[in-house]
Motif scaffolding. Structure first.
Motif: not given
Length: 146
Positions: A8-22, A57-71
């Motif tokens: 599990t890791g957190k990434v600062e994406e465009d709309p905010g911090k997202v927690t992912y399961e990798i 990558y599974t989006h676990k928590s945080g804002p929905a992404l609307t313009d690509g991902a940096d994870v």
């Protein structure tokens, strides 16, 4: 980590911090002939092969992404302890891989598989997939190179 274990890791994406399961699912290791076809200067990959890492990558928590991902930016492939050389643009064509820049809507609970292709020595015994958040120690999955 072993194949099948997730991190599990957190990434600062465009709309905010997202927690992912990798989860590093697998690494496909090609042939020297395939590596030579994939690059503009085949002599530079003599004795080398392509290793494509598949990460789910599974989006676990945080804002929905609307313009690509940096994870996927935190992913690297190592062979026998040495970092491989990234091959930009190669993995978008691999079966089962998605382009992270084409993900327009990614909500909590949804998963995507992104791949990274690296050039590694043909005789490598062990292949590792490393993933880390911007400020963290990497998670490492080990795959024997059969």
């Amino acid at each position: 980590m072993k194949a099948g274990e997730s991190a599990t890791g957190k990434v600062e994406e465009d709309p905010g911090k997202v927690t992912y399961e990798i989860l590093a699912q697998k690494v496909d290791v090609g042939t020297e002939a395939e590596a030579a076809k994939a690059v503009s200067e085949p002599a530079k990959v003599k004795g080398k092969v392509l290793a494509t890492a598949y990460l789910k990558y599974t989006h676990k928590s945080g804002p929905a992404l609307t313009d690509g991902a940096d994870v996927h930016d935190g992913t690297t492939v190592f062979a026998d302890g040495q970092r491989g050389t990234v091959l930009i643009g190669a993995s978008e064509d691999a079966a089962g891989c998605e382009d992270p820049y084409d993900v327009d809507s990614w909500k909590q609970g949804e998963s995507h598989v992104f791949c990274e292709t690296y050039v590694i020595p043909a005789n490598a015994k062990n292949v590792e997939v490393h993933w880390s958040a911007e400020d963290g120690e990497p998670y490492i999955w080990k795959f024997p190179n059969a």
